[in-house]
Design a protein around this motif. Structure first.
Motif, PDB file in Angstrom:
ATOM      1  N   ASN A  32      -6.108  30.712  99.749  1.00  9.47           N
ATOM      2  CA  ASN A  32      -6.077  30.927 101.196  1.00  9.47           C
ATOM      3  C   ASN A  32      -7.408  30.624 101.874  1.00  9.47           C
ATOM      4  OD1 ASN A  32      -4.529  31.667 103.481  1.00  9.47           O
ATOM      5  ND2 ASN A  32      -5.461  33.697 103.503  1.00  9.47           N
ATOM      6  N   SER A  33      -8.412  30.195 101.114  1.00 11.50           N
ATOM      7  CA  SER A  33      -9.672  29.753 101.711  1.00 11.50           C
ATOM      8  C   SER A  33      -9.568  28.327 102.243  1.00 11.50           C
ATOM      9  CB  SER A  33     -10.797  29.797 100.673  1.00 11.50           C
ATOM     10  OG  SER A  33     -10.612  28.790  99.693  1.00 11.50           O
ATOM     11  N   ARG A  34      -8.501  27.632 101.862  1.00  7.47           N
ATOM     12  CA  ARG A  34      -8.257  26.228 102.236  1.00  7.47           C
ATOM     13  C   ARG A  34      -9.200  25.254 101.523  1.00  7.47           C
ATOM     14  NH1 ARG A  34      -4.771  29.144 104.073  1.00  7.47           N
ATOM     15  NH2 ARG A  34      -3.578  28.782 105.972  1.00  7.47           N
ATOM     16  N   ASN A  35      -9.978  25.749 100.559  1.00  5.22           N
ATOM     17  CA  ASN A  35     -10.719  24.839  99.682  1.00  5.22           C
ATOM     18  C   ASN A  35      -9.736  24.190  98.720  1.00  5.22           C
ATOM     19  OD1 ASN A  35     -13.645  25.146 100.312  1.00  5.22           O
ATOM     20  ND2 ASN A  35     -13.196  27.292  99.938  1.00  5.22           N
ATOM     21  N   PRO A  67      -8.734  31.375  85.724  1.00  8.52           N
ATOM     22  CA  PRO A  67      -7.597  32.298  85.814  1.00  8.52           C
ATOM     23  C   PRO A  67      -7.138  32.425  87.259  1.00  8.52           C
ATOM     24  CG  PRO A  67      -9.469  33.291  84.662  1.00  8.52           C
ATOM     25  CD  PRO A  67      -9.966  32.056  85.331  1.00  8.52           C
ATOM     26  N   ARG A  68      -5.843  32.641  87.433  1.00 11.21           N
ATOM     27  CA  ARG A  68      -5.299  32.606  88.787  1.00 11.21           C
ATOM     28  C   ARG A  68      -4.123  33.570  88.922  1.00 11.21           C
ATOM     29  NH1 ARG A  68      -5.093  28.624  92.888  1.00 11.21           N
ATOM     30  NH2 ARG A  68      -3.177  28.720  94.108  1.00 11.21           N
ATOM     31  N   GLY A  69      -4.099  34.293  90.057  1.00 11.42           N
ATOM     32  CA  GLY A  69      -2.942  35.110  90.384  1.00 11.42           C
ATOM     33  C   GLY A  69      -2.002  34.316  91.271  1.00 11.42           C
ATOM     34  N   ARG A  70      -1.871  34.750  92.542  1.00 12.36           N
ATOM     35  CA  ARG A  70      -0.965  34.059  93.465  1.00 12.36           C
ATOM     36  C   ARG A  70      -1.691  33.267  94.548  1.00 12.36           C
ATOM     37  NH1 ARG A  70       4.578  34.935  93.063  1.00 12.36           N
ATOM     38  NH2 ARG A  70       4.984  35.735  90.971  1.00 12.36           N
ATOM     39  N   GLY A  71      -3.018  33.153  94.435  1.00  8.14           N
ATOM     40  CA  GLY A  71      -3.753  32.288  95.352  1.00  8.14           C
ATOM     41  C   GLY A  71      -3.867  32.811  96.764  1.00  8.14           C
ATOM     42  N   THR A  72      -3.810  34.146  96.958  1.00  5.88           N
ATOM     43  CA  THR A  72      -3.918  34.696  98.305  1.00  5.88           C
ATOM     44  C   THR A  72      -5.359  34.984  98.713  1.00  5.88           C
ATOM     45  OG1 THR A  72      -3.579  36.937  97.473  1.00  5.88           O
ATOM     46  CG2 THR A  72      -1.618  35.739  98.191  1.00  5.88           C
ATOM     47  N   GLY A  73      -6.315  34.805  97.808  1.00  5.02           N
ATOM     48  CA  GLY A  73      -7.720  35.093  98.114  1.00  5.02           C
ATOM     49  C   GLY A  73      -8.265  34.189  99.202  1.00  5.02           C
ATOM     50  N   THR A  74      -9.251  34.694  99.937  1.00  5.70           N
ATOM     51  CA  THR A  74      -9.792  33.951 101.074  1.00  5.70           C
ATOM     52  C   THR A  74     -11.185  33.388 100.818  1.00  5.70           C
ATOM     53  OG1 THR A  74     -10.731  35.943 102.054  1.00  5.70           O
ATOM     54  CG2 THR A  74      -8.476  35.392 102.680  1.00  5.70           C
ATOM     55  N   ALA A  75     -11.743  33.621  99.626  1.00  4.56           N
ATOM     56  CA  ALA A  75     -13.120  33.192  99.351  1.00  4.56           C
ATOM     57  C   ALA A  75     -13.201  32.014  98.389  1.00  4.56           C
ATOM     58  CB  ALA A  75     -13.934  34.360  98.806  1.00  4.56           C
ATOM     59  N   GLY A  76     -12.068  31.458  97.985  1.00  2.00           N
ATOM     60  CA  GLY A  76     -12.083  30.322  97.063  1.00  2.00           C
ATOM     61  C   GLY A  76     -12.278  30.718  95.618  1.00  2.00           C
ATOM     62  N   VAL A 414     -16.805  36.971  96.413  1.00  2.00           N
ATOM     63  CA  VAL A 414     -17.813  35.930  96.672  1.00  2.00           C
ATOM     64  C   VAL A 414     -17.196  34.544  96.579  1.00  2.00           C
ATOM     65  CG1 VAL A 414     -19.963  34.898  95.837  1.00  2.00           C
ATOM     66  CG2 VAL A 414     -19.722  37.374  95.904  1.00  2.00           C
ATOM     67  N   GLY A 415     -16.542  34.254  95.433  1.00  2.00           N
ATOM     68  CA  GLY A 415     -15.904  32.959  95.253  1.00  2.00           C
ATOM     69  C   GLY A 415     -16.848  31.804  95.515  1.00  2.00           C
ATOM     70  N   MET A 416     -16.356  30.853  96.303  1.00  2.00           N
ATOM     71  CA  MET A 416     -17.175  29.729  96.746  1.00  2.00           C
ATOM     72  C   MET A 416     -17.823  30.017  98.098  1.00  2.00           C
ATOM     73  SD  MET A 416     -14.277  26.847  95.874  1.00  2.00           S
ATOM     74  CE  MET A 416     -15.173  25.429  96.538  1.00  2.00           C
ATOM     75  N   ALA A 417     -17.137  30.808  98.933  1.00  2.00           N
ATOM     76  CA  ALA A 417     -17.511  30.937 100.338  1.00  2.00           C
ATOM     77  C   ALA A 417     -18.868  31.602 100.537  1.00  2.00           C
ATOM     78  CB  ALA A 417     -16.418  31.711 101.083  1.00  2.00           C
ATOM     79  N   LYS A 418     -19.135  32.689  99.800  1.00  2.00           N
ATOM     80  CA  LYS A 418     -20.366  33.442 100.048  1.00  2.00           C
ATOM     81  C   LYS A 418     -21.447  33.165  99.013  1.00  2.00           C
ATOM     82  CE  LYS A 418     -18.261  37.280 102.521  1.00  2.00           C
ATOM     83  NZ  LYS A 418     -16.837  36.979 102.406  1.00  2.00           N
ATOM     84  N   ARG A 419     -21.162  32.303  98.075  1.00  2.00           N
ATOM     85  CA  ARG A 419     -22.094  32.030  96.975  1.00  2.00           C
ATOM     86  C   ARG A 419     -23.503  31.670  97.445  1.00  2.00           C
ATOM     87  NH1 ARG A 419     -19.359  27.787  93.400  1.00  2.00           N
ATOM     88  NH2 ARG A 419     -19.658  26.593  95.296  1.00  2.00           N
TER      89      ARG A 419
END
Length: 454
Positions: A32-35, A67-76, A414-419
């Protein structure tokens, strides 16, 4: 080497559980981060042994594994940024044990949050983490990101409601953390280490969850304010009195305008900030807490604080806010910062001033009882000058948050967005310790490589 790995995977997994066609893999290239970063393949394990087999192969070939759940995260966090293998745990969806006598449940990571809640409700229990994506997000994803939601103000976040895990390290070893009791101090607390690590330390294959009894009664309160700062003072006053609300949600005027546009007549026009408050417990506790919360709302700038009848429509509008932001601008820069509740007046006033100075559309709402505000900067990605102003504005927002003893992410991770901003919050020595832990559990750096650290 990748073709050899794919060939080995093909001997272990049937075609319906091993995708290699780019078209089939497409849905696992983003969240959901659209990355968007396409994986080389997607594997769907059904049990811990199959997860171990995949991890061991990737460890041997030094190929990234996400690893992946349902891809609803917003941080990539679940985006396969460096390619490799996407490990989708969605088919590991068994509820192994529901044990209300001991207030426990044992589940696999692919169980959906709402599925778990629906199974627990007839037994008189719930699992407190309740993100707005509950119908679609998985328990494994909730644990990987340490998800929360509106009821975290009273009940806490995901790490507060998990007692133990089974997980596969980056070298393919199955480890067991925690225990089946609410007290247990044998060994290091690896459970809390893995929860929130975004799949960088180990792959969760089973979780022992702590359940909470459903409250007997719930009461609703709405409080309307003339401006954001007076609302923030009320939030601090509510959290300073003895009754903890079970939810305390804040919406600023721009958020209210989005709801007004979609639901005409629902909200008064003179209101510039709103609190949506829930209290729960026995009937007497709800009555007493309601009176105490309404009393705490009596600050300069209050328009009205009152018991709410049916708040379902208002809650539905609150949960629909994120998609409505796209009505304002095609792109949202969405940050979930958190500060101590007493610093909310400074934070909210400061964000509004920064948005005005940089001429960026801004909508703020969130879980005010935790000081967790979702700051949305709304921009046109095709306008380079506006994007430059938005990035400068965001930079100052983060500086403001840290100056108020806050954190750059309350629940999204954090993901990619706040790294890039992590070194502002965590010093180099502490990051070094974290990297050493990562190396111990994942010596070849295959598990979600590049995430979390700058």
């Amino acid at each position: 080497m990748s073709s050899e790995l794919l060939a080995q995977l093909a001997t272990r997994f049937p075609p319906d559980r091993l995708y290699t066609d780019p078209v089939d893999c497409y849905a696992y290239a983003y969240d959901n981060s659209r990355n968007f970063r396409p994986p080389m393949a997607v594997v769907f394990p059904l049990n811990a042994e199959e997860v171990q087999a995949v991890v061991k192969l990737c460890h041997e070939h030094k190929v990234p594994l996400v690893p992946r759940g349902r891809g609803t995260g917003t941080a990539g966090g679940s985006v396969p940024e460096q390619g490799g293998i996407a490990l989708s745990l969605e088919r590991m969806n068994r509820m192994i044990s529901l044990d209300p006598d001991n207030r426990m449940a044992i589940v696999e990571p692919g169980v959906l949050n709402q599925e778990l809640q629906d199974a627990l409700k007839p037994k008189g229990f719930f699992w407190p983490p309740d993100p707005s994506s509950a119908p679609y997000c998985s328990v494994g994803g909730n644990l990987a990101t340490c998800a929360a939601g509106p009821h975290a103000v009273k009940y806490g976040v995901a790490r507060d409601h998990v007692l133990g895990l089974k997980a596969v390290t980056g070298s393919g070893e199955l480890i067991k953390t925690g225990c089946y009791t609410t007290k247990g101090v044998v060994g290091y607390d690896l459970t809390r280490l893995i929860v929130g690590s975004e799949g960088t330390l180990a792959v969760i294959v089973e979780a022992t969850l702590k359940l909470t009894p459903l409250p007997r009664t719930t009461g609703g309160i709405t409080a309307q304010f003339k401006d954001t700062v007076s609302c923030a003072h009320a939030i601090a006053a509510i959290m300073a009195q003895p009754f903890i609300p079970s939810a305390l949600e804040f919406l600023d005027n721009n958020a209210l305008n989005l709801i007004r546009g979609r639901h005409p007549g629902m909200l008064p026009e003179d209101m510039r900030a709103l609190l949506m408050i829930e209290v729960d417990g026995s009937q007497s506790e709800v009555t007493e807490a309601t009176a105490a919360v309404i009393n705490a709302c009596q600050v300069d700038g209050l328009i009205e604080a009152k018991e709410a009848g049916d708040t379902k429509a208002l809650w539905a509008a609150r949960k629909a806010l994120s998609p409505l932001l796209r009505d304002v601008a095609p792109k949202k820069i969405n940050e979930d910062v958190a500060v101590p509740v007493s610093r909310l007046p400074e934070l909210l006033g400061g964000i509004e001033a920064l948005a005005a100075r940089y001429q960026i559309a801004n909508v703020n709402f969130g879980h005010a009882g935790n000081g967790n505000i979702h700051v949305n900067l709304l921009v046109n990605p095709d306008d380079p000058e506006e994007m430059h102003r938005a990035e400068a504005c965001l930079d100052e927002v983060f500086s403001l948050v840290l100056s108020l003893d806050g954190t750059l992410s309350g629940e999204h991770g954090v993901g990619m967005a706040k790294r890039p901003f992590v070194p502002r919050e965590i010093d180099a020595t502490t990051i070094g310790v974290m990297k050493a832990i990562k190396h111990t559990l994942d010596p070849h750096n295959i598990l979600n490589p590049g995430k979390l650290f700058p």
